[in-house]
Design a protein around this motif. Sequence first.
Motif, short mmCIF file in Angstrom:
data_model
loop_
_atom_site.label_atom_id
_atom_site.label_comp_id
_atom_site.label_asym_id
_atom_site.label_seq_id
_atom_site.Cartn_x
_atom_site.Cartn_y
_atom_site.Cartn_z
N UNK A 1 -21.93 19.81 13.78
CA UNK A 1 -20.86 19.57 14.76
C UNK A 1 -21.42 19.05 16.09
N UNK A 2 -22.52 19.67 16.55
CA UNK A 2 -23.01 19.35 17.90
C UNK A 2 -24.26 18.47 17.89
N UNK A 3 -24.88 18.33 16.74
CA UNK A 3 -26.08 17.49 16.66
C UNK A 3 -27.37 18.25 16.87
N UNK A 4 -27.29 19.51 17.28
CA UNK A 4 -28.50 20.33 17.39
C UNK A 4 -28.14 21.75 16.98
N UNK B 1 -18.65 16.20 16.57
CA UNK B 1 -17.73 15.81 15.50
C UNK B 1 -16.96 17.00 14.93
N UNK B 2 -15.64 16.88 14.89
CA UNK B 2 -14.85 17.86 14.14
C UNK B 2 -15.05 17.60 12.66
N UNK B 3 -15.27 18.63 11.89
CA UNK B 3 -15.47 18.51 10.44
C UNK B 3 -14.30 19.14 9.70
N UNK B 4 -14.02 18.61 8.52
CA UNK B 4 -12.93 19.17 7.72
C UNK B 4 -13.49 20.28 6.84
N UNK B 5 -12.86 21.44 6.88
CA UNK B 5 -13.40 22.62 6.20
C UNK B 5 -12.41 23.16 5.18
N UNK B 6 -12.88 23.30 3.95
CA UNK B 6 -12.05 23.89 2.90
C UNK B 6 -12.42 25.37 2.76
#
Length: 682
Positions: free
Chosen positions: A150-153, A552-557
């Motif tokens: 999400x944040x890159x680190x 980045x917002x990620x899609x989570x199932x």
Amino acid sequence: RHGQPDRWVRTTCPYCGTGCELDLGLTDGRITESRPVLDSVVSRGHLCVKGRYAFGFQEAEDRVTRPMVRRNGAWEEVSWDEALDAAAVALRQAVMNAGPGGVGVLASSRATNEENYLTQKFARLALGTHNVDCCARVCHAPSATGLGQVLGTGAATNSFADIERAAMLLVVGANATENHPIVGARIRQRARAGVPLVVIDPRRTELAAEATVHLALRPGTNLPLFQALARVILDEGLADLAFIQSRTEGLEAFVTSLQAWTPERAAAACGVAAEDIRRAARLYATSKPAMCLHGLGVTEHIQGTDGVMALAHLALLTGNLGLPGAGVNPLRGQNNVQGSAQMGCEPTRLTGYRPLARALADHLPVWGAALPEAPGLTAMGMLDAAGEGRLRALLVLGYDVLLSHADARTTAENLHGLEALVVVDLFMTETARAFGTVFLPAASPFEKEGTFMNGERRVQRVRQALPPKGDSRSDREILCALAERLGAGGPFRFPDAESVWNEIRQVWPDVQGITYARLEREGGIQWPCPDESHPGTAVLHAEGFPGGGRAAFRLLDYTPSAQVATDTHPWLLNTGRSLFHFNAATMTGRTRNGHLRPDNGLELHPADAASLGVVDGEAVTVTSRHGSFTLLAHVTDRVRPGEPFATFHSVPAFVNQATGPGRDRHTGTPEYKVTAVALRKA
Ligand code: SF4
């Protein structure tokens, strides 16, 4: 003055990721006292009961201080030369028979940064494999992966000092007053001063008892709850749209994905009140800055990484990143969890937690050798491969695999598949006792130089107070001697820990500015610290996200756990630690803490105890579909009916005989936090 130690040595506590500095008092060559450091920025004059009293393990009578080789089934003391030769032959043989993928190395999050750096360098250069991992795999690997996605680190975004700057605190799956007591005390102090505190935890921990809102969710249902919190923030117009527009991507699809997660639906899944979900979301979104701290109650689930991503989403939605008093902050369990993975003890990443493809070029001029590009296996993958005959030999440093991995029966079957198991440790671990072929005795944290990295990215010095006991040696000496025997000695000629650190500075630009001389002068320094005039970085992402990119917002199932209560296994077991002991109590059990609280037992709600006919202190047998153990009941309403809690400090009890095979789908981290069990009076 009479009774005062002869001298004091300042070092860093070898237990949790808080990283308190302490002064060890030495009298007649023995450690006789441990006292807090008044001006320490981390501990500010305090130590918990582990740092204060848990220093006697290094002189325990059962410490192994001579190298050993197993012959005809029995351990025999041998010379260092014989033991190192045996280890080198076994490792070389495995590579010859099965290729470099036929060996693996497991590192310890209790070892120093320098030792972890050398461990992964040893795997990669001396053995030619990326099969190297560390025990972060069984605790905070999902934090690193989730935050990275999400944040890159993958590191904690803020500092412990931000607890005093936060206008609101969100504590998720972390029993901080027991597992990170100095951090926990600071949180409790803020809550008592009136700062809103939301605690998400199945148990009524000390912090939960202080909370403005306590969401006591059903074990295994973090993700629905976090998604519902996000939905409330969006539905009620509480999101920080300016932050989202300027610093993030992917909101639209994310919003659509949340449609299913109304507070009412999440409330039903989680066993909490929908109105409490709304109250918690409002508190988090309207008190800026709001700081999130999370623990293994988030990561040790099959949705561990997804849970961490969902927490990071909440920070993005509310603009709680890049500013003091905010952020997403994993409370690292072991003293050097942050450092072990960061040093490159990770099968897909090199030093600096950088993906192989990006970091190989930086290592080439320093290491002088090209490395394979294909990634290696995780700790879980290595064990699986051992069970299938693909992995023939394992080198394990400071990591009792058999005792600490979930689903112990399968772990044992897999370890049984190894032809050679070389153990580097202080004590005869359960892994070594059952499967070891060579034992190399290691120096304790009080017997060597180096650095640890605490949970807020702070590099701090570890200083030698004692000579290594008996014939034991530091991991640095052991790894360098092994590399010599494998014909790879050239890149492993380090006269001291500082020279190793200086090589780390060459391959990882974020710590280039941190020198031993500065650590002596200034105390601990937080990375990124790119040059020697840089003061270190207290808050990540103040200038943006890595690579100039957006978060980045990620899609989570949501995939529910297979561990659900049934007629035959109607209770849901949770596991964790307690104030007096640390993990398998290998160290704390051999100190004064072992007498203060020898057995923490099985927390059982009074209603459950009554239904079993059990009173406090009586033995209860816990049986899952995977195995069973017996612990003494501790009857308490800290746990809810139907949800017993076991500490895993007791080696004879061996709680992981009952935990299951579930793993986080991204990192493989075991599902320690929920197991369907049956209970009976023993
Ligand atoms: Fe050691 Fe952690 Fe206790 Fe500090 S809080 S003294 S680092 S165990």
